[in-house]
Design a protein around this motif. Structure first.
Motif, PDB file in Angstrom:
ATOM      1  N   ILE A  63      -0.701 -11.491  -8.895  1.00 20.17           N
ATOM      2  CA  ILE A  63      -1.036 -11.664 -10.357  1.00 20.17           C
ATOM      3  C   ILE A  63      -1.659 -10.446 -11.094  1.00 20.17           C
ATOM      4  O   ILE A  63      -1.080  -9.932 -12.103  1.00 20.17           O
ATOM      5  CB  ILE A  63      -1.862 -12.892 -10.734  1.00 20.17           C
ATOM      6  N   GLU A  64      -2.428  -9.634 -10.356  1.00 21.05           N
ATOM      7  CA  GLU A  64      -2.894  -8.460 -11.005  1.00 21.05           C
ATOM      8  C   GLU A  64      -1.976  -7.369 -10.945  1.00 21.05           C
ATOM      9  O   GLU A  64      -2.012  -6.784 -11.930  1.00 21.05           O
ATOM     10  CB  GLU A  64      -4.173  -7.992 -10.228  1.00 21.05           C
ATOM     11  N   PHE A  65      -1.179  -7.315  -9.907  1.00 16.27           N
ATOM     12  CA  PHE A  65       0.125  -6.158  -9.868  1.00 16.27           C
ATOM     13  C   PHE A  65       0.978  -6.624 -11.012  1.00 16.27           C
ATOM     14  O   PHE A  65       1.442  -5.756 -11.564  1.00 16.27           O
ATOM     15  CB  PHE A  65       0.682  -6.453  -8.673  1.00 16.27           C
ATOM     16  N   LEU A  66       1.445  -7.904 -11.169  1.00 19.85           N
ATOM     17  CA  LEU A  66       2.463  -8.218 -12.391  1.00 19.85           C
ATOM     18  C   LEU A  66       1.787  -7.928 -13.695  1.00 19.85           C
ATOM     19  O   LEU A  66       2.486  -7.496 -14.689  1.00 19.85           O
ATOM     20  CB  LEU A  66       2.743  -9.700 -12.340  1.00 19.85           C
ATOM     21  N   PRO A  75       4.702   1.832  -8.880  1.00 20.96           N
ATOM     22  CA  PRO A  75       4.754   0.757  -8.350  1.00 20.96           C
ATOM     23  C   PRO A  75       4.625   0.772  -6.979  1.00 20.96           C
ATOM     24  O   PRO A  75       4.979   1.630  -6.409  1.00 20.96           O
ATOM     25  CB  PRO A  75       6.352   0.413  -8.810  1.00 20.96           C
ATOM     26  N   MET A  76       3.890  -0.077  -6.398  1.00 22.96           N
ATOM     27  CA  MET A  76       3.895  -0.475  -4.956  1.00 22.96           C
ATOM     28  C   MET A  76       4.940  -0.622  -4.159  1.00 22.96           C
ATOM     29  O   MET A  76       5.846  -1.402  -4.728  1.00 22.96           O
ATOM     30  CB  MET A  76       2.565  -1.378  -4.562  1.00 22.96           C
ATOM     31  N   GLU A  77       5.375  -0.023  -2.867  1.00 21.95           N
ATOM     32  CA  GLU A  77       6.558  -0.233  -2.258  1.00 21.95           C
ATOM     33  C   GLU A  77       6.518  -1.620  -1.777  1.00 21.95           C
ATOM     34  O   GLU A  77       7.536  -2.153  -1.565  1.00 21.95           O
ATOM     35  CB  GLU A  77       6.580   0.592  -1.193  1.00 21.95           C
ATOM     36  N   ALA A  78       5.384  -2.119  -1.283  1.00 25.30           N
ATOM     37  CA  ALA A  78       5.203  -3.532  -0.858  1.00 25.30           C
ATOM     38  C   ALA A  78       5.638  -4.593  -1.778  1.00 25.30           C
ATOM     39  O   ALA A  78       6.006  -5.804  -1.443  1.00 25.30           O
ATOM     40  CB  ALA A  78       3.945  -3.792  -0.226  1.00 25.30           C
TER      41      ALA A  78
END
Length: 159
Positions: A63-66, A75-78
């Protein structure tokens, strides 16, 4: 004194071969994959979600990433393939009764038991430690071992 004519050095004594590449420990890598969030690298805690690639995440990390869509953040690769919360499925995991967790580590020293896993398959009883393959049903989020799904031979959740 040495090298006074009495010794003839061989080629392997003079030329050193290429260094061996250090490999990561397979067991440690599997344990890390099944016990740490792929995005934040923190310990997995409920609620746990999974993507279609089979990576496990903490739901709050996703949720924090979005929510954090600032331009300076790369952007994180994972999690670059996750565009919305609909791309992940919340998992219903069965707890392992043999897992002691942090109960034994009350004192100041830290111990991690890599032998027992935190979650198990509710049908067969296999531990989720990376040695066995696990699958989850996208409609309900129930997690089973691949061996259990072969025995049941149906796409319907057993619960």
């Amino acid at each position: 004194m040495g090298c006074d004519g009495g010794t003839i050095p061989k080629r392997h004594e003079l030329v050193k071969g290429p260094r061996k590449v250090e490999k990561a420990d397979k067991n440690a890598e599997l344990v890390a994959r099944w016990s740490y969030c792929a995005l934040s690298q923190e310990k997995l805690r409920r609620p746990i979600v999974a993507c279609e690639l089979g990576r496990l995440y903490n739901k709050d990390a996703i949720i924090e990433f979005l929510l954090d869509k600032s331009a300076d953040k790369t952007p994180m690769e994972a999690a670059s393939h996750i565009k919305s919360i609909k791309n992940v499925t919340e998992l219903n995991l069965a707890d392992n009764p043999a897992w002691s967790g942090d109960k034994e580590c009350i004192k100041g020293d830290k111990c991690d038991d890599f032998q027992s896993a935190r979650f198990i398959c509710p049908v067969v009883g296999l531990e989720m430690n990376g040695r066995h393959r696990f699958c989850f049903l996208r409609n309900c989020g129930c997690v089973f071992s691949e061996r259990a799904l072969k025995e049941i031979k149906s796409e319907v959740c057993h619960k």
